[in-house]
Design a protein around this motif. Structure first.
Motif, PDB file in Angstrom:
ATOM      1  N   ILE A   3     -12.597   2.485   7.513  1.00  0.00           N
ATOM      2  CA  ILE A   3     -11.980   1.099   6.279  1.00  0.00           C
ATOM      3  C   ILE A   3     -10.523   1.722   5.578  1.00  0.00           C
ATOM      4  CG2 ILE A   3     -13.327   2.431   4.074  1.00  0.00           C
ATOM      5  CD1 ILE A   3     -11.919  -1.414   4.207  1.00  0.00           C
ATOM      6  N   GLY A   4     -10.873   3.704   5.516  1.00  0.00           N
ATOM      7  CA  GLY A   4      -9.758   4.643   5.396  1.00  0.00           C
ATOM      8  C   GLY A   4      -8.876   4.021   5.739  1.00  0.00           C
ATOM      9  N   LEU A   5      -8.693   4.559   6.965  1.00  0.00           N
ATOM     10  CA  LEU A   5      -7.565   4.088   7.801  1.00  0.00           C
ATOM     11  C   LEU A   5      -7.417   2.625   7.495  1.00  0.00           C
ATOM     12  CD1 LEU A   5      -5.897   5.157  10.192  1.00  0.00           C
ATOM     13  CD2 LEU A   5      -7.585   4.815  12.047  1.00  0.00           C
ATOM     14  N   MET A   6      -7.230   2.202   7.742  1.00  0.00           N
ATOM     15  CA  MET A   6      -7.110  -0.135   7.745  1.00  0.00           C
ATOM     16  C   MET A   6      -6.861   0.700   6.305  1.00  0.00           C
ATOM     17  SD  MET A   6      -9.294  -3.232   7.988  1.00  0.00           S
ATOM     18  CE  MET A   6     -10.065  -2.834   9.180  1.00  0.00           C
ATOM     19  N   LEU A   7      -7.014   0.583   5.258  1.00  0.00           N
ATOM     20  CA  LEU A   7      -6.560   0.421   4.119  1.00  0.00           C
ATOM     21  C   LEU A   7      -5.099   1.484   3.980  1.00  0.00           C
ATOM     22  CD1 LEU A   7      -9.089   0.908   1.463  1.00  0.00           C
ATOM     23  CD2 LEU A   7      -8.405  -1.645   1.840  1.00  0.00           C
ATOM     24  N   ILE A   8      -4.634   1.997   4.756  1.00  0.00           N
ATOM     25  CA  ILE A   8      -3.511   2.616   5.223  1.00  0.00           C
ATOM     26  C   ILE A   8      -2.472   2.735   6.137  1.00  0.00           C
ATOM     27  CG2 ILE A   8      -2.295   5.029   5.899  1.00  0.00           C
ATOM     28  CD1 ILE A   8      -4.513   6.549   5.256  1.00  0.00           C
ATOM     29  N   LEU A   9      -3.368   1.308   6.617  1.00  0.00           N
ATOM     30  CA  LEU A   9      -2.206   0.967   7.907  1.00  0.00           C
ATOM     31  C   LEU A   9      -1.710  -0.395   6.913  1.00  0.00           C
ATOM     32  CD1 LEU A   9      -4.632   0.605  11.443  1.00  0.00           C
ATOM     33  CD2 LEU A   9      -2.501   1.946  10.794  1.00  0.00           C
ATOM     34  N   LEU A  10      -2.821  -0.972   5.894  1.00  0.00           N
ATOM     35  CA  LEU A  10      -2.265  -2.597   5.399  1.00  0.00           C
ATOM     36  C   LEU A  10      -0.533  -1.898   4.778  1.00  0.00           C
ATOM     37  CD1 LEU A  10      -5.751  -4.096   4.674  1.00  0.00           C
ATOM     38  CD2 LEU A  10      -4.083  -5.250   5.865  1.00  0.00           C
ATOM     39  N   ALA A  11      -1.137  -0.732   4.052  1.00  0.00           N
ATOM     40  CA  ALA A  11       0.163  -0.520   2.751  1.00  0.00           C
ATOM     41  C   ALA A  11       1.308   0.244   3.507  1.00  0.00           C
ATOM     42  CB  ALA A  11      -0.664   1.297   1.899  1.00  0.00           C
ATOM     43  N   MET A  12       1.252   0.507   5.174  1.00  0.00           N
ATOM     44  CA  MET A  12       2.050   0.692   5.369  1.00  0.00           C
ATOM     45  C   MET A  12       2.716  -0.439   6.022  1.00  0.00           C
ATOM     46  SD  MET A  12       1.308   3.870   8.472  1.00  0.00           S
ATOM     47  CE  MET A  12       1.798   3.050   9.834  1.00  0.00           C
ATOM     48  N   GLY A  13       2.139  -1.157   6.259  1.00  0.00           N
ATOM     49  CA  GLY A  13       2.724  -2.669   7.333  1.00  0.00           C
ATOM     50  C   GLY A  13       2.913  -3.027   5.839  1.00  0.00           C
ATOM     51  N   ALA A  14       2.501  -3.231   4.525  1.00  0.00           N
ATOM     52  CA  ALA A  14       3.490  -4.295   3.696  1.00  0.00           C
ATOM     53  C   ALA A  14       4.950  -3.681   3.144  1.00  0.00           C
ATOM     54  CB  ALA A  14       2.973  -4.046   2.435  1.00  0.00           C
ATOM     55  N   GLY A  15       4.946  -1.986   3.106  1.00  0.00           N
ATOM     56  CA  GLY A  15       5.954  -1.185   3.121  1.00  0.00           C
ATOM     57  C   GLY A  15       7.206  -1.469   4.418  1.00  0.00           C
ATOM     58  N   GLY A  16       6.594  -1.799   4.962  1.00  0.00           N
ATOM     59  CA  GLY A  16       7.981  -1.678   6.883  1.00  0.00           C
ATOM     60  C   GLY A  16       7.678  -3.387   6.105  1.00  0.00           C
ATOM     61  N   GLY A  17       7.161  -4.030   6.423  1.00  0.00           N
ATOM     62  CA  GLY A  17       8.166  -5.832   6.156  1.00  0.00           C
ATOM     63  C   GLY A  17       8.763  -5.331   4.895  1.00  0.00           C
ATOM     64  N   PHE A  18       8.230  -4.438   3.436  1.00  0.00           N
ATOM     65  CA  PHE A  18       9.284  -5.176   2.835  1.00  0.00           C
ATOM     66  C   PHE A  18      10.369  -4.703   3.261  1.00  0.00           C
ATOM     67  CE2 PHE A  18      11.152  -4.229  -1.555  1.00  0.00           C
ATOM     68  CZ  PHE A  18      11.147  -5.124  -2.064  1.00  0.00           C
ATOM     69  N   ALA A  19      10.536  -3.414   3.163  1.00  0.00           N
ATOM     70  CA  ALA A  19      12.330  -2.907   3.691  1.00  0.00           C
ATOM     71  C   ALA A  19      12.761  -3.633   5.176  1.00  0.00           C
ATOM     72  CB  ALA A  19      11.533  -1.425   4.374  1.00  0.00           C
ATOM     73  N   ALA A  20      11.883  -3.927   5.987  1.00  0.00           N
ATOM     74  CA  ALA A  20      12.533  -5.204   7.023  1.00  0.00           C
ATOM     75  C   ALA A  20      12.963  -6.094   5.643  1.00  0.00           C
ATOM     76  CB  ALA A  20      11.733  -5.695   7.474  1.00  0.00           C
ATOM     77  N   ILE A  35       3.273   6.668  11.025  1.00  0.00           N
ATOM     78  CA  ILE A  35       2.222   5.839  12.854  1.00  0.00           C
ATOM     79  C   ILE A  35       2.361   7.182  13.302  1.00  0.00           C
ATOM     80  CG2 ILE A  35       2.334   4.733  14.668  1.00  0.00           C
ATOM     81  CD1 ILE A  35       3.685   2.746  13.649  1.00  0.00           C
ATOM     82  N   THR A  36       3.532   7.968  13.290  1.00  0.00           N
ATOM     83  CA  THR A  36       3.112   9.895  14.393  1.00  0.00           C
ATOM     84  C   THR A  36       2.044  10.208  13.586  1.00  0.00           C
ATOM     85  OG1 THR A  36       5.855   9.446  14.695  1.00  0.00           O
ATOM     86  CG2 THR A  36       4.615  11.318  14.797  1.00  0.00           C
ATOM     87  N   MET A  37       2.614  10.645  11.791  1.00  0.00           N
ATOM     88  CA  MET A  37       1.110  11.641  10.985  1.00  0.00           C
ATOM     89  C   MET A  37      -0.079  10.303  11.329  1.00  0.00           C
ATOM     90  SD  MET A  37       3.310  11.496   7.680  1.00  0.00           S
ATOM     91  CE  MET A  37       4.612  11.364   7.099  1.00  0.00           C
ATOM     92  N   ILE A  38      -0.572   9.332  11.686  1.00  0.00           N
ATOM     93  CA  ILE A  38      -1.819   8.686  12.012  1.00  0.00           C
ATOM     94  C   ILE A  38      -2.422   9.051  13.090  1.00  0.00           C
ATOM     95  CG2 ILE A  38      -2.983   6.790  12.010  1.00  0.00           C
ATOM     96  CD1 ILE A  38      -1.245   5.725   9.466  1.00  0.00           C
ATOM     97  N   PHE A  39      -1.510   8.689  14.308  1.00  0.00           N
ATOM     98  CA  PHE A  39      -2.057   9.504  15.588  1.00  0.00           C
ATOM     99  C   PHE A  39      -2.151  10.641  15.125  1.00  0.00           C
ATOM    100  CE2 PHE A  39      -0.084   5.129  17.448  1.00  0.00           C
ATOM    101  CZ  PHE A  39      -0.244   4.149  16.709  1.00  0.00           C
ATOM    102  N   THR A  40      -1.456  11.776  15.340  1.00  0.00           N
ATOM    103  CA  THR A  40      -1.792  12.784  15.217  1.00  0.00           C
ATOM    104  C   THR A  40      -2.980  12.991  14.572  1.00  0.00           C
ATOM    105  OG1 THR A  40       1.164  13.092  15.012  1.00  0.00           O
ATOM    106  CG2 THR A  40      -0.706  15.140  14.310  1.00  0.00           C
ATOM    107  N   ALA A  41      -3.293  12.552  13.539  1.00  0.00           N
ATOM    108  CA  ALA A  41      -4.416  12.831  12.554  1.00  0.00           C
ATOM    109  C   ALA A  41      -5.673  12.206  13.524  1.00  0.00           C
ATOM    110  CB  ALA A  41      -4.044  12.099  11.166  1.00  0.00           C
ATOM    111  N   LYS A  42      -5.462  11.384  14.539  1.00  0.00           N
ATOM    112  CA  LYS A  42      -6.321  10.863  14.904  1.00  0.00           C
ATOM    113  C   LYS A  42      -6.671  11.241  16.338  1.00  0.00           C
ATOM    114  CE  LYS A  42      -7.169   6.485  15.753  1.00  0.00           C
ATOM    115  NZ  LYS A  42      -8.713   6.615  14.658  1.00  0.00           N
ATOM    116  N   GLY A  43      -6.412  12.437  16.797  1.00  0.00           N
ATOM    117  CA  GLY A  43      -6.284  13.306  18.280  1.00  0.00           C
ATOM    118  C   GLY A  43      -6.072  12.572  18.480  1.00  0.00           C
TER     119      GLY A  43
END
Length: 267
Positions: A3-20, A35-43
């Motif tokens: 759920i933590g990762l999902m919330l982070i991705l939702l926030a990213m999507g909201a920010g990215g969509g607004f910027a778009a 996304i680079t930060m998240i994929f790095t953290a996920k190993g």
């Protein structure tokens, strides 16, 4: 997906969509570093992190672009003739960009992302007097410009606004129309770029589960769901801001993202 990762991705999507919607950049310029930060953290394998961040970011633009361009079109701001003239070159370039990116290592891709984003920010901040006689080039020139925009967008996982907005503004297209038209260009860039990223990444060793080529599907679905909601809000705000403010917002966002990706390359 927790759920933590999902919330982070939702926030990213909201920010990215607004910027778009606000800046016509497809959201990719905002999303790739995060996304680079998240994929790095996920190993995820280090040699695949930036490739997958770029591919996943580019895929989200298919959804974000459709959402934001609808709002811009209601304001009559999209120059559809420009879209039609640039589209053939964009399609070819967006297919080529991911193939070029596959030949590069993570450090090189990060540096390329940083350099072109910083260049775009500088171009937006330069105070230049527009030439009354400067116009968009003819059909061959527009196809060539589309090829450059598509190739670079495919390389860095963005909607192309970091090149197309300054290009159109330089050719005396009003900034609000340039942003709106760039949003419309995001869909063919994302469509053809995503197809290419799936193809060139299909047999890459070490891909995590739920990947389609270089595209990581769980992140794509969550980010897209949030971005399509926020893109129209950004588009509406864009039509209420003055030209100088819009350029400054565009430039500040790009400088910050360029700095992070430069740091990532050095690290």
């Amino acid at each position: 997906m927790d759920i933590g990762l999902m919330l982070i991705l939702l926030a990213m999507g909201a920010g990215g969509g607004f910027a778009a919607g606000l800046l016509g950049i497809g959201g990719g310029m905002v999303l790739v570093p995060f996304i680079t930060m998240i994929f790095t953290a996920k190993g995820f394998p280090p040699e695949l992190v930036v490739h997958m961040a770029i591919a996943t970011s580019l895929a989200t633009i298919m959804f974000t672009s459709l959402s934001s361009v609808r709002a811009h079109h209601r304001h009559g701001a999209v120059r559809w003739r420009i879209v039609a003239l640039l589209a053939p070159g964009i399609a070819a370039g967006a297919m080529l960009g991911p193939w070029i990116g596959k030949q590069m290592n993570t450090c090189a891709q990060s540096l390329l992302f940083s350099a072109f984003v910083a260049f775009s920010a500088v171009q937006m901040l330069r105070s230049r007097h527009l030439s009354a006689g400067r116009e968009l080039p003819g059909t061959p020139g527009m196809i060539a410009a589309g090829g450059v925009i598509g190739t670079m967008a495919g390389l860095v996982g963005a909607g192309g606004g970091f090149i197309s907005v300054p290009f159109m503004a330089w050719c005396n297209v009003r900034i609000h129309q340039a942003v709106a038209t760039s949003a419309a260009l995001g869909f063919p860039i994302a469509l053809f770029g995503t197809v290419s990223n799936i193809y060139v990444g299909w047999a890459a060793p070490g891909l995590p589960a739920h990947s389609l080529g270089f595209v990581y599907l769980p992140a794509l679905l969550v980010i897209a769901a949030a971005s399509v909601t926020m893109a129209p809000l950004g588009a509406r705000l864009a039509h209420k801001m003055d030209v100088a403010s819009l350029k400054r917002v565009f430039a500040v966002v790009l400088f910050a993202l360029a700095a992070y990706m430069f740091y990532h390359a050095l690290a």
